[in-house]
Each structure stands twice: as structure tokens, then as C-alpha cells.
Design an enzyme around this catalytic site. Structure first.
Site, PDB file in Angstrom:
ATOM      1  N   GLY A  40     -74.145 -23.855 -11.682  1.00  0.00           N
ATOM      2  CA  GLY A  40     -74.189 -24.813 -12.777  1.00  0.00           C
ATOM      3  C   GLY A  40     -75.562 -25.432 -12.881  1.00  0.00           C
ATOM      4  O   GLY A  40     -76.134 -25.885 -11.878  1.00  0.00           O
ATOM      5  N   GLY A  42     -76.468 -27.823 -15.460  1.00  0.00           N
ATOM      6  CA  GLY A  42     -76.516 -28.997 -16.303  1.00  0.00           C
ATOM      7  C   GLY A  42     -77.320 -30.074 -15.602  1.00  0.00           C
ATOM      8  O   GLY A  42     -78.162 -29.791 -14.737  1.00  0.00           O
ATOM      9  N   LEU A  43     -77.066 -31.331 -15.947  1.00  0.00           N
ATOM     10  CA  LEU A  43     -77.873 -32.396 -15.353  1.00  0.00           C
ATOM     11  C   LEU A  43     -77.713 -32.474 -13.841  1.00  0.00           C
ATOM     12  O   LEU A  43     -78.693 -32.614 -13.116  1.00  0.00           O
ATOM     13  CB  LEU A  43     -77.515 -33.734 -15.990  1.00  0.00           C
ATOM     14  CG  LEU A  43     -78.098 -33.967 -17.381  1.00  0.00           C
ATOM     15  CD1 LEU A  43     -77.641 -35.312 -17.931  1.00  0.00           C
ATOM     16  CD2 LEU A  43     -79.616 -33.890 -17.364  1.00  0.00           C
ATOM     17  N   ARG A 330     -62.563 -47.015 -22.765  1.00  0.00           N
ATOM     18  CA  ARG A 330     -62.045 -45.872 -23.498  1.00  0.00           C
ATOM     19  C   ARG A 330     -60.532 -45.701 -23.392  1.00  0.00           C
ATOM     20  O   ARG A 330     -59.868 -45.382 -24.372  1.00  0.00           O
ATOM     21  CB  ARG A 330     -62.730 -44.591 -22.991  1.00  0.00           C
ATOM     22  CG  ARG A 330     -64.193 -44.549 -23.365  1.00  0.00           C
ATOM     23  CD  ARG A 330     -64.897 -43.360 -22.752  1.00  0.00           C
ATOM     24  NE  ARG A 330     -66.287 -43.326 -23.213  1.00  0.00           N
ATOM     25  CZ  ARG A 330     -67.165 -42.402 -22.836  1.00  0.00           C
ATOM     26  NH1 ARG A 330     -66.792 -41.459 -21.981  1.00  0.00           N
ATOM     27  NH2 ARG A 330     -68.389 -42.424 -23.299  1.00  0.00           N
TER      28      ARG A 330
END
Length: 637
Positions: A40, A42-43, A330
Site C-alpha cells: 500500500g 497511500g499516505l 459524524r
């Protein structure tokens, strides 16, 4: 299986500093003798690969996209939290720590969360040094805005493209290391299993998605930064390629899976418009800084929003949660939207939507100022809906977005398989039962830039792994298992596509393990999911072979894993007889409809161990101790 969290002793504000000193080190000359696999980019994964290479380790980095720039981190729009207190509005490391523990409904480890808050201030400096174009005030200082669950402005942002800009900074650091030779990059390569030798993670088995070649890659340690499992619901805000195969294969090899029922529903998504859809689009939570959420007061009111007078509108978040209003967390904002829609006051086709209205902000600040803050988001909304949000309110509705559950890790971010480290959304560690907005980027970069480069060194210095060759029996056995699974998927010869099974699974999980769950529904899901899984393995059709580019084969493997993961999610949700954060059991709520925790029985991390095919998973419990934040009823009123 033993859960050893390895939380350091001492005051919470000294734990990470003390732990850094106590960890064993690998001297610079010895680092190049060790190899690390990062899955992976990503960030979290990209930051880890770049940082480990800069330290001198030999790194292999893998992603299934054609470039690390296409990682799903790019979709994070609104911002990244950090306790810089540039606004002088009362923020601090402790307040960010407190807000995050409270936002997670007291179901996260205090030590991990405090470390996250402590490192947040360094992340911003790192990213500014990389050239990330954060928004700035007129005088040149970095700008901040608010996000849900906080009463201070601590969110740094780059318009509505924060994830993209952070990823480009991370990508540049990674590409520098690739050019230098410290990182070997494997794009269009999917991890299909973990190689475990003598109880330790020593590599992975991959499939080249272009040629179909199945290969073993060996290393001294493995890091998974492969994101979350929200696509188990089929319709989610995740990229279509996002999947759970890496962490699910690790679970089957012995890595405990923690809190799988904690899946976050985001309140600010464009509503579903038809059965043809394959994913949903997120509108950034940052919009709730200036947008006001409302529905008509009268049930069944189908008038155009601009025809509904102010006195006939119900700004329900401002009414129910006056302290936080439209910036309520949320989970709370999502359930409130569902509640008003269930009352028949929803808007748009099917009544599954609420308004996010910018008219007041435009009158107060002007359209030009709003465009500066959210222009690309407004443009995206208009392209999708053909409605101009400068003139009419946006229509939004909750949708699956993030997963707080993931592989269990200790304080060093290592799973229950020694040598297998898990970072970012792929682990469970920092967000408890609900993630506050703008904290995902913060966690991913903290894990990748500042934590894993140190804890990997401690593991390697402590374990001193012996060389392992591709002829080792465990390596050969893992390769054989992957080849057999691939052969099985392509030889079923049924009539249904993997996508058709995925869509049906998503409906089951959304219906019975979505925004609200109950015992009856979860038991129903636990009956339907195994039946659907049996049908999958008897009626799946995958055209072509495994020795070629075959996107249907990729989908089939991922759906097979989702069919197993969905069952574990429902088992976990059924076992947790309380409501907390995003896990809302209808049987457990306060008289005014809020989540009702049972701290005397469920103040723990639920870590599930794979017991074998056809056997129920084994539950292990990591008790949660709250020594710095008092357990309290979570209230945003």
C-alpha cells in the site's frame, strides 16, 4: 493468542518519549542489511516506505494501482487535524487527545491517542517542508477551519483537495527514494497472502495484475498500509479498487482482527440515485462549517427548497445539539439525518436526503469567498447532480465512509504475528468506535512518518531475523495455496458475476449492520451471508484464466474475502450488546435516542482470532483503562 499491548509506563505525556528511548536501535551501517516490505502506497504506506528508505533500509513497495498517486488517500478532501493552536482559541495537545477519545465514545487506547495528538504538530511542519500548499491567511500564516466534534479550529486544509496535496508531497518523497535505489516499486501488483515462517511474517505472495504471475517476495519485516474495508457494503465512498484482501489474508494467517463492527457512516454524501450506481460520492465534512443542515418541518413537503419559508424549516442539528450544531460528530449527524427521513421529512427522490444550505453564508461572506473555500467541491457537486449549490441547497445523505476496525496492533503498531506491522486505516488503533473528521490523514502520516520507522528498528534489533529462501517449505506452501485458490476461482464455471454477489452482499450488510443494528437483524444476516457465500463458490463465473490480465478474477478474490469479513462484522456487532459511536444497537439507547454504552461489560477492544474454516472465531479482549479522561456519557448538546 496473547494480546500484549506494550503500552509504556509513566505519565501519558511522557510515554512516547520514554518508549523511544527504551526501544532498541539499528545502527546506520546495519540498516542496509535489512529489508522491509510495504504493501500500500497511500499516505500511511507511502510515508513509511519513503521514511524507511531514508533511514537506510532496503524497501520493496507494492500497490495495485498503476501509480502511488492513485491511492485512495487522494479522495480525502476536507483537511488534517493538528494541535498547533494558531487561532489562539484554546486548543492544545491535551484537548485534541480529549476530543478524539470522546469522539470515539471511549473505546480507544488512551496512550495511542495521546501519541497521535502529540505527533500532529510535527506532521504539519513535515508537510510544509515538502511543499504542501496549505491554505493561508492574508498575512501568510497557515489557515484553520473547524470539523465535527471540536469547538476549536484545528483543521489545516488545501481548499477541498487536502488528501491530494498531502499525497503529492508524500509521493515526491517516495519517488526520490525510488530514484536513489532505496525503494523498489511494484505497481499493478496485488498482495494475496502473508508468508509466515517460524511464527514470524517474512514476506508476501503477490499476483502481477498484468501478466498473472504469482510470486513470493521475502523480507525481514512486513508493513500493511492497505486501507479500510468499507467496500464490503458495495456502495460506499471508497474507490472501487479499495478492498480488504491484504488484512483478511493476514487475519487467516493469525493476525487478530479488532472491532470489525465499527464502520463509520459519513453524513455528507450525495444520495443514491439508482440501482446502476457502483459507488457513492463524498462531499467534504468541511462544508458543514458554512452550510446549514435542514429539512421541512412538515412531513411530505415536496416544494422546492427556496419556496420553503424560514419558519417552515427544521435546522435539526442546531435544534438538538446547540453546542456543536452543524459540526456535530459524524455518527450523531448521520443518525439524526436518518431519523428525520424515517419521519417522512426527507427531501429529493425517495425522500432519502436532507439539505445542506449555503445561502446564509453567501449572504454573509459573498459567493467569491465561499468559492475560495469550497469551489472545487461545489463544481464536483454540480457536475454530478446538475444542480448549482450557489443557488439551491445541496442534497446529502449518510453513506459508508471509513472503518475504525482493522487488524489489532500493539503500541508499536505490530499485529499478533511478530514482524507484521499494520498502519493507517488498516489497523484499529486510534479512533475507537467513531472517527472525528480530519483525523484519518493525521493518523496515516503519524504512523508512516514518525512511528513505524522507529518501531520497525526495535523489532529488527530485538529479533535479528535469519535469512529465508524461496525454497523454504512455508514459502512453497503459501505459494501453492494462492495458486490453488486462483485455480478454484477460475474453474467454478457458474453463471453469476462477482459484482452481482458483491451487490447482494452489500444490501444485506447495509440493511442489517448499517446505521442501526438489532439482534434480530444481525441473526438474519448471519443466516443470509453463509448462504450467499455457498452460492458464490458454486455459481461464480470468472472468464479467462489466471495467467493474464483478468479484472474479473481480481474482483472475485476480493468479493470472496468480503463474504467472510461481512460475517465477522455481524458476529462482532451481535456480541457487543451496547451502543457506542458508530455501532448503534437499537436495543441500547437512551430515552432521547442517543447511544447507550455499558462500560461495566464492554470497555474493551474485541480482537477476533481465526479458528479455521467452518469454525466460529475466538474472541479475545483487551481491557481499556481510562486514567486521564474520565468515562462519561458522550454529549454534544
Amino acid at each position: 493468542m496473547e494480546l500484549r499491548a506494550r503500552i509504556p509506563s509513566g505519565p501519558i505525556e511522557r510515554k512516547w518519549e520514554k518508549h523511544r528511548f527504551d526501544m532498541k536501535l539499528v545502527n546506520p551501517a546495519n540498516k542496509r542489511r535489512y529489508s522491509v516490505i510495504v504493501v500500500g502506497t497511500g499516505l500511511a504506506g507511502g510515508a513509511a516506505a519513503a521514511s524507511l528508505s531514508e533511514l537506510g533500509y532496503r524497501v520493496k513497495a507494492f500497490c495495485f494501482q498503476d501509480s502511488p498517486r492513485r491511492a485512495h488517500s487522494i479522495a480525502a478532501q476536507g483537511g488534517i487535524n493538528a494541535a498547533k493552536n494558531y487561532q489562539n482559541d484554546g486548543d492544545s495537545i491535551y484537548r485534541l487527545f480529549y476530543d478524539t477519545v470522546k469522539g470515539g465514545d471511549f473505546r480507544a487506547r488512551e496512550a495511542n491517542v495521546y501519541r497521535l495528538a502529540e505527533l500532529s504538530v510535527r506532521i504539519i511542519d513535515q508537510c510544509v517542508a515538502q511543499g504542501v500548499p496549505f491554505a493561508r491567511e492574508y498575512g501568510g500564516l497557515l489557515a484553520n477551519r473547524s470539523f465535527g466534534g471540536a469547538q476549536v479550529s484545528r483543521t489545516f486544509y488545501a481548499r477541498g483537495q487536502t488528501g491530494q496535496q498531502l499525497l503529492l508531497g508524500c509521493y515526491q518523497a517516495l519517488e526520490k527514494e525510488i530514484a536513489k535505489g532505496g525503494v523498489t516499486m511494484y505497481p499493478r501488483t496485488e498482495m494475496l497472502d502473508v508468508i509466515v515462517v517460524n511464527g514470524r511474517a517474512r514476506g508476501i505472495v503477490t499476483r502481477n495484475m498484468v501478466t498473472g504471475a504469482i510470486e513470493a517476495h521475502l523480507a525481514d519485516a512486513v508493513v500493511l498500509g492497505t486501507g479500510g474495508y468499507g467496500n464490503v457494503f458495495y456502495l460506499s465512498t471508497n474507490a472501487k479498487g479499495s478492498n480488504a484482501t491484504a488484512i483478511w489474508r493476514a487475519y487467516r494467517r493469525g493476525a487478530a482482527f479488532a472491532n470489525p463492527c465499527y464502520t463509520q457512516i459519513h453524513p455528507t454524501c450525495i444520495p443514491v440515485s439508482g440501482d446502476y450506481q457502483s459507488k457513492l460520492t463524498l462531499m467534504s465534512e468541511s462544508l458543514r462549517n458554512d452550510g446549514r443542515v435542514w429539512v421541512p418541518k412538515r412531513s411530505g413537503d415536496t416544494r422546492a427548497p427556496n419556496d420553503i419559508a424560514e419558519g417552515e424549516r427544521d435546522y435539526y442539528l442546531e435544534r438538538k445539539y446547540p453546542s456543536f450544531g452543524n459540526l456535530s460528530p459524524r455518527d450523531i449527524a448521520s443518525r439524526a439525518a436518518k431519523e428525520v427521513c424515517d419521519e417522512g421529512r426527507g427531501v429529493g427522490p425517495g425522500g432519502r436526503g436532507v439539505y445542506l444550505d449555503f445561502s446564509d453564508a453567501i449572504k454573509r461572506l459573498g459567493a467569491e469567498r465561499i468559492a475560495e473555500r469550497y469551489g472545487n467541491l461545489f463544481e464536483m457537486y454540480e457536475r454530478i447532480t446538475d444542480e448549482n449549490p450557489y443557488e439551491v441547497p445541496m442534497r446529502i445523505y449518510p453513506a459508508v465512509h471509513y472503518t475504525m476496525g482493522g487488524l489489532w496492533v500493539d503500541y508499536n503498531l505490530m499485529s499478533t504475528i511478530p514482524g507484521l506491522h499494520v498502519i493507517g486505516e488498516a489497523n484499529f488503533s486510534d479512533h475507537g468506535a467513531n472517527r472525528l473528521g480530519a483525523s484519518a490523514l493525521m493518523q496515516g502520516l503519524a504512523d508512516g512518518y514518525f512511528i513505524i520507522p522507529l518501531t520497525i528498528g526495535d523489532y529488527l534489533a530485538s529479533s535479528k531475523p535469519e535469512p529465508v529462501g524461496e525454497d523454504h517449505q512455508d514459502v512453497r506452501a503459501t505459494l501453492a495455496a494462492v495458486r490453488e485458490r486462483t485455480r478454484r476461482l477460475t474453474s467454478i464455471g457458474g453463471k453469476r458475476s462477482a459484482t452481482s454477489f458483491h451487490r447482494e452482499l452489500g444490501k444485506i450488510v447495509w440493511e442489517y449492520c448499517g446505521m442501526a443494528r438489532n439482534s434480530e437483524g444481525l441473526r438474519k444476516a448471519l443466516q443470509l451471508i453463509p448462504e450467499l457465500r455457498d452460492e458464490f463458490w458454486s455459481d461464480l463465473y470468472v472468464p479467462g484464466t489466471g495467467e493474464e490480465l483478468n479484472q474479473e478474477l481480481e474482483r472475485a478474490g476480493r468479493v470472496a474475502d468480503f463474504l467472510e469479513l461481512a460475517e465477522l462484522m455481524c458476529i462482532d456487532a451481535l456480541d457487543r450488546e451496547e451502543s457506542c459511536g458508530a455501532h448503534f444497537r437499537i436495543e441500547h439507547q437512551t430515552p432521547d435516542g442517543e447511544a447507550l454504552r455499558h462500560d461495566d461489560r464492554f470497555a474493551y477492544v474485541a480482537a477476533w482470532e481465526f479458528a479455521g474454516d467452518g469454525k466460529p472465531p475466538i474472541l479475545h479482549k483487551e481491557p481499556l483503562a481510562f486514567e486521564n479522561v474520565a468515562l462519561a456519557t458522550r454529549s454534544y448538546r
